[in-house]
Design a protein around this motif. Structure first.
Motif, PDB file in Angstrom:
ATOM      1  N   ILE A  99       0.863  -1.173   0.000  1.00  0.00           N
ATOM      2  CA  ILE A  99       0.000   0.000   0.000  1.00  0.00           C
ATOM      3  C   ILE A  99       0.901   1.225   0.000  1.00  0.00           C
ATOM      4  N   ARG A 100       0.545   2.199  -0.827  1.00  0.00           N
ATOM      5  CA  ARG A 100       1.457   3.291  -1.143  1.00  0.00           C
ATOM      6  C   ARG A 100       1.030   4.624  -0.535  1.00  0.00           C
ATOM      7  N   LYS A 101       1.996   5.284   0.058  1.00  0.00           N
ATOM      8  CA  LYS A 101       1.887   6.704   0.389  1.00  0.00           C
ATOM      9  C   LYS A 101       2.958   7.398  -0.432  1.00  0.00           C
ATOM     10  N   ALA A 102       2.545   8.112  -1.455  1.00  0.00           N
ATOM     11  CA  ALA A 102       3.479   8.604  -2.471  1.00  0.00           C
ATOM     12  C   ALA A 102       4.405   9.680  -1.930  1.00  0.00           C
ATOM     13  N   THR A 103       5.680   9.554  -2.252  1.00  0.00           N
ATOM     14  CA  THR A 103       6.658  10.613  -2.003  1.00  0.00           C
ATOM     15  C   THR A 103       7.355  11.010  -3.291  1.00  0.00           C
ATOM     16  N   VAL A 104       7.788  10.034  -4.068  1.00  0.00           N
ATOM     17  CA  VAL A 104       8.423  10.296  -5.358  1.00  0.00           C
ATOM     18  C   VAL A 104       7.562   9.669  -6.450  1.00  0.00           C
ATOM     19  N   GLY A 105       7.141  10.469  -7.418  1.00  0.00           N
ATOM     20  CA  GLY A 105       6.323   9.960  -8.512  1.00  0.00           C
ATOM     21  C   GLY A 105       4.852  10.247  -8.309  1.00  0.00           C
ATOM     22  N   ASP A 106       4.163  10.515  -9.415  1.00  0.00           N
ATOM     23  CA  ASP A 106       2.740  10.836  -9.368  1.00  0.00           C
ATOM     24  C   ASP A 106       1.920   9.635  -8.913  1.00  0.00           C
ATOM     25  N   VAL A 107       0.676   9.913  -8.573  1.00  0.00           N
ATOM     26  CA  VAL A 107      -0.256   8.857  -8.197  1.00  0.00           C
ATOM     27  C   VAL A 107      -0.914   8.337  -9.475  1.00  0.00           C
ATOM     28  N   ASP A 108      -0.339   7.293 -10.042  1.00  0.00           N
ATOM     29  CA  ASP A 108      -0.905   6.679 -11.242  1.00  0.00           C
ATOM     30  C   ASP A 108      -0.503   5.210 -11.298  1.00  0.00           C
ATOM     31  N   TYR A 109      -1.040   4.505 -12.274  1.00  0.00           N
ATOM     32  CA  TYR A 109      -0.834   3.060 -12.357  1.00  0.00           C
ATOM     33  C   TYR A 109       0.646   2.711 -12.485  1.00  0.00           C
ATOM     34  N   GLU A 110       1.361   3.442 -13.316  1.00  0.00           N
ATOM     35  CA  GLU A 110       2.766   3.130 -13.591  1.00  0.00           C
ATOM     36  C   GLU A 110       3.646   3.252 -12.350  1.00  0.00           C
ATOM     37  N   ASN A 111       3.204   4.024 -11.352  1.00  0.00           N
ATOM     38  CA  ASN A 111       3.998   4.219 -10.142  1.00  0.00           C
ATOM     39  C   ASN A 111       3.524   3.369  -8.965  1.00  0.00           C
ATOM     40  N   THR A 112       2.588   2.468  -9.221  1.00  0.00           N
ATOM     41  CA  THR A 112       2.043   1.635  -8.156  1.00  0.00           C
ATOM     42  C   THR A 112       2.853   0.349  -8.027  1.00  0.00           C
TER      43      THR A 112
END
Length: 257
Positions: free
Chosen positions: A75-88
């Protein structure tokens, strides 16, 4: 940051309750969820850039039996990279021999020139994906240079050398699977725990029940196969210590402020 869950077992087990407990923690990690079910070199990868608790797909997925001996979940809490499928997370790629590598990461690479160039090769924009690409490049070099000598011990040493290269100044809690072996590493105190179960082991960022969990060792690569530890690496000294100014700048950059 993010949270990690991994299972390595010598037999197939039903994991629905474990996954539900893990994904229920997504209120504080709302930027995506991922699940990799591993069967040898085959990977079933499912992920969405939405909060796990809000995912109708995940709700339906967990309503059917999920039985496996190896899994990775994130489960992701984003720090680097946008919130999108490719960064999951998790991220998946193959090496030159056709071996499938799966990686998920809890942490941030603040300063590591060796992975910077991978921003031009990666599909998404996370530092975590760059770590996987760098690792597999190192594996490929070994395969091409030493095809007849690149046995499993050399594989362990290659992963360990990448960890030693990237750990200084960076938070590098990693879970990796290569189609045969589960690799686990953390260098941030109190951020990864483990529980032995009959015939297997579970790793999670936080204990998921009231049973006996122990903290995974710091600064040391552990390798598991079928629920048994088959390799313990040399301990390094690069324990991560949070730098408030560095972290503030990272979050400001991510928010666009």
């Amino acid at each position: 940051m993010c949270e990690l869950l991994a299972v390595s077992s010598g037999r197939k087990i039903k994991v629905n309750a474990l996954l539900k407990t893990f994904f229920d923690r997504s209120d504080e990690h709302p930027n995506g969820w991922g699940l990799a079910i591993l069967d040898g070199n085959n990977v079933s990868l499912e992920r969405e850039p939405v909060k796990a608790k809000n995912s109708l797909y995940l709700k339906n997925r967990l309503s059917a039996n999920i039985v496996t001996s190896n899994l990775l979940a994130h489960i992701r809490k984003a720090t680097v990279g946008d919130v999108d499928y490719e960064n999951t997370h998790p991220f998946v790629t193959k090496d030159e021999s056709g071996r499938t590598w799966v990686l998920m990461h809890n942490g941030t690479i603040f300063d590591s020139p060796v992975i910077s160039a991978y921003q031009y090769r990666q599909i998404g924009s996370t530092d975590s994906e760059r770590v996987l690409l760098y690792l597999v490049d190192q594996v490929n070099k070994k395969i091409l240079d030493d095809m007849n000598f690149f046995d499993v011990n050399e594989r362990f040493k290659t992963v360990e050398s990448v960890i030693a290269k990237l750990s200084p100044e960076n938070k590098l809690n990693l879970v990796i699977h290569d189609g045969e072996y589960l690799y686990v590493h953390k260098n941030d105190v109190g951020t990864l725990f483990m529980k032995e179960v009959p015939g297997g082991v579970i790793f999670a960022t936080h204990p998921l029940d009231n049973e006996d969990w122990t903290e995974a060792p710091d600064n040391q690569l552990l390798v598991y196969k079928d629920g048994e530890c088959v390799y313990k690496g040399h301990k390094h000294s690069y324990t991560y210590e949070e730098n408030e100014e560095q972290t503030k700048l990272l979050y400001l950059g991510f928010s666009g402020l």
